[in-house]
Design a protein around this motif. Structure first.
Motif, mmCIF file in Angstrom:
data_model
loop_
_atom_site.group_PDB
_atom_site.id
_atom_site.type_symbol
_atom_site.label_atom_id
_atom_site.label_comp_id
_atom_site.label_asym_id
_atom_site.label_seq_id
_atom_site.Cartn_x
_atom_site.Cartn_y
_atom_site.Cartn_z
ATOM 1 N N ASN A 76 53.340 -16.952 -25.624
ATOM 2 C CA ASN A 76 52.008 -17.432 -25.265
ATOM 3 C C ASN A 76 51.015 -16.286 -25.491
ATOM 4 N N GLY A 77 50.691 -16.039 -26.749
ATOM 5 C CA GLY A 77 49.853 -14.896 -27.071
ATOM 6 C C GLY A 77 50.612 -13.614 -26.797
ATOM 7 N N GLU A 78 50.068 -12.753 -25.934
ATOM 8 C CA GLU A 78 50.726 -11.502 -25.600
ATOM 9 C C GLU A 78 51.678 -11.644 -24.420
ATOM 10 N N THR A 79 51.766 -12.840 -23.853
ATOM 11 C CA THR A 79 52.660 -13.080 -22.724
ATOM 12 C C THR A 79 53.641 -14.198 -23.084
ATOM 13 N N TYR A 80 54.367 -14.686 -22.070
ATOM 14 C CA TYR A 80 55.375 -15.722 -22.272
ATOM 15 C C TYR A 80 55.319 -16.718 -21.120
ATOM 16 N N ILE A 81 55.941 -17.880 -21.343
ATOM 17 C CA ILE A 81 56.049 -18.886 -20.290
ATOM 18 C C ILE A 81 57.523 -19.240 -20.113
ATOM 19 N N ALA A 82 58.047 -18.995 -18.927
ATOM 20 C CA ALA A 82 59.413 -19.408 -18.599
ATOM 21 C C ALA A 82 59.380 -20.864 -18.151
ATOM 22 N N LYS A 83 60.238 -21.700 -18.740
ATOM 23 C CA LYS A 83 60.237 -23.127 -18.452
ATOM 24 C C LYS A 83 61.582 -23.535 -17.862
ATOM 25 N N LEU A 84 61.551 -24.073 -16.640
ATOM 26 C CA LEU A 84 62.777 -24.471 -15.983
ATOM 27 C C LEU A 84 62.549 -25.681 -15.090
ATOM 28 N N LYS A 85 63.622 -26.385 -14.796
ATOM 29 C CA LYS A 85 63.515 -27.566 -13.937
ATOM 30 C C LYS A 85 64.740 -27.657 -13.043
ATOM 31 N N ILE A 86 64.505 -28.122 -11.814
ATOM 32 C CA ILE A 86 65.572 -28.384 -10.853
ATOM 33 C C ILE A 86 65.697 -29.900 -10.731
ATOM 34 N N THR A 87 66.865 -30.437 -10.958
ATOM 35 C CA THR A 87 67.066 -31.883 -10.982
ATOM 36 C C THR A 87 68.039 -32.328 -9.896
ATOM 37 N N ASN A 88 68.100 -33.651 -9.694
ATOM 38 C CA ASN A 88 69.050 -34.298 -8.781
ATOM 39 C C ASN A 88 68.902 -33.838 -7.331
ATOM 40 N N VAL A 89 67.685 -33.480 -6.938
ATOM 41 C CA VAL A 89 67.455 -33.078 -5.554
ATOM 42 C C VAL A 89 67.618 -34.271 -4.617
ATOM 43 N N PHE A 90 67.092 -35.433 -5.010
ATOM 44 C CA PHE A 90 67.171 -36.607 -4.148
ATOM 45 C C PHE A 90 68.620 -37.022 -3.905
ATOM 46 N N ALA A 91 69.424 -37.042 -4.954
ATOM 47 C CA ALA A 91 70.826 -37.444 -4.805
ATOM 48 C C ALA A 91 71.548 -36.542 -3.824
ATOM 49 N N LEU A 92 71.265 -35.256 -3.900
ATOM 50 C CA LEU A 92 71.908 -34.310 -3.008
ATOM 51 C C LEU A 92 71.473 -34.534 -1.558
ATOM 52 N N LEU A 93 70.160 -34.626 -1.361
ATOM 53 C CA LEU A 93 69.634 -34.789 -0.011
ATOM 54 C C LEU A 93 69.999 -36.146 0.586
ATOM 55 N N ASP A 94 69.884 -37.174 -0.216
ATOM 56 C CA ASP A 94 70.149 -38.524 0.277
ATOM 57 C C ASP A 94 71.603 -38.682 0.685
ATOM 58 N N GLY A 95 72.494 -38.045 -0.054
ATOM 59 C CA GLY A 95 73.912 -38.157 0.255
ATOM 60 C C GLY A 95 74.282 -37.592 1.613
ATOM 61 N N TYR A 96 73.450 -36.697 2.120
ATOM 62 C CA TYR A 96 73.724 -36.083 3.417
ATOM 63 C C TYR A 96 72.685 -36.446 4.471
ATOM 64 N N GLY A 97 71.879 -37.469 4.162
ATOM 65 C CA GLY A 97 70.959 -37.998 5.157
ATOM 66 C C GLY A 97 69.696 -37.189 5.382
ATOM 67 N N TYR A 98 69.282 -36.360 4.404
ATOM 68 C CA TYR A 98 68.109 -35.512 4.572
ATOM 69 C C TYR A 98 66.962 -35.886 3.629
ATOM 70 N N ALA A 99 66.998 -37.054 3.048
ATOM 71 C CA ALA A 99 65.984 -37.397 2.048
ATOM 72 C C ALA A 99 64.620 -37.672 2.652
ATOM 73 N N GLY A 100 64.538 -37.894 3.947
ATOM 74 C CA GLY A 100 63.261 -38.140 4.587
ATOM 75 C C GLY A 100 62.700 -39.507 4.241
ATOM 76 N N ALA A 101 61.384 -39.643 4.415
ATOM 77 C CA ALA A 101 60.715 -40.908 4.166
ATOM 78 C C ALA A 101 59.481 -40.668 3.320
ATOM 79 N N VAL A 102 58.794 -41.745 2.977
ATOM 80 C CA VAL A 102 57.640 -41.636 2.106
ATOM 81 C C VAL A 102 56.509 -40.835 2.748
ATOM 82 N N ASP A 103 56.504 -40.720 4.082
ATOM 83 C CA ASP A 103 55.431 -39.998 4.758
ATOM 84 C C ASP A 103 55.920 -38.709 5.426
#
Length: 243
Positions: free
Chosen positions: A157-184
């Motif tokens: 990115n010109g004289e610098t750079y951009i690190a691009k990363l993503k964390i996936t499947n958070v809902f599946a992990l949380l929901d499986g153990y009852g921590y997914a919360g609610a819409v609010d």
């Protein structure tokens, strides 16, 4: 390498409510139809004087829904090796990582980050990082810097750079153990990106219009716009084969 801690998982990181509130995608199961609302935020300074520092303001980074407009503003977090170590000498703080904390309301399934950084030797070296993710103080992704870091895609990115990363499947992990919360449900989200340089000395940049490091909640992981982002699966964290 420490993996996700299933028994300790926390309530859903972010994002919220209904298709009318923004772009997103659905997760259907037998009990409900959950919509993950997409929301973008930009890293900025906070007001808390705590652990991992912005070396200019001695603060953690946070995030804001407003993009930065000051080209000369912003903060930096230096990797604590050789030439950058003196930044932390007087602070006695954790070193070598970008730490950000904020809140989000609703269900979370993915977190995408585009982090600007400066690195004089990037063309010669890989950018290797480990990512920790806590929700409401509970480890969801716990790489902790103790095992093999993962090489992350870095875009010039010109004289610098951009690190691009993503964390996936958070809902599946949380929901499986009852921590997914609610819409609010409002959750506190804490992300640390720890760099492990070989010949590279990276400085994370954020909070200015020239280095608008961003965090986006609930981008569909199959969206072509994030195809190049390095993936950290919350249910199966990546492991460096050399570790």
């Amino acid at each position: 390498m420490r993996r996700a801690l299933p028994v300790l998982l926390a309530a859903a990181l972010l994002v919220a409510a209904h298709p009318s509130e923004g772009p997103g995608y659905h997760h259907a199961d037998e009990e409900r139809d959950v919509f993950f609302t997409q929301q973008e935020a930009w890293l900025t300074a906070t007001t808390a004087r705590v652990g991992n520092v912005d070396h200019e303001n001695t603060e953690w980074a946070g995030w804001s829904s407003e993009a930065p407009t000051d080209p000369a503003g912003g903060g930096t977090v230096a990797t604590a090796v050789s030439g950058f170590r003196e930044i932390f000498e007087d602070e006695g703080q954790d070193k070598g990582q970008m730490t950000a904390e904020g809140t989000f309301t609703g269900w979370l399934d993915s977190i995408t980050m585009e982090l600007h950084f400066a690195a004089p030797f990037q063309e010669l070296c890989d950018l290797n990082v480990a990512v920790d993710l806590d929700v409401d103080g509970i480890p969801v992704l716990d790489m902790d810097g103790t095992g093999g870091p993962v090489e992350v895609y870095a875009e010039p990115n010109g004289e610098t750079y951009i690190a691009k990363l993503k964390i996936t499947n958070v809902f599946a992990l949380l929901d499986g153990y009852g921590y997914a919360g609610a819409v609010d449900t409002e959750h506190t989200v804490h992300v640390s990106v720890q760099q492990f340089p070989l010949c590279n000395e990276a400085v994370w940049l954020y909070g200015s219009s020239s280095t608008p490091s961003a965090i986006t909640f609930n981008v569909d992981p199959t969206d072509p716009s994030v195809a190049q982002h390095t993936t950290y699966d919350a249910t199966n964290p990546p492991v460096d084969p050399a570790a």
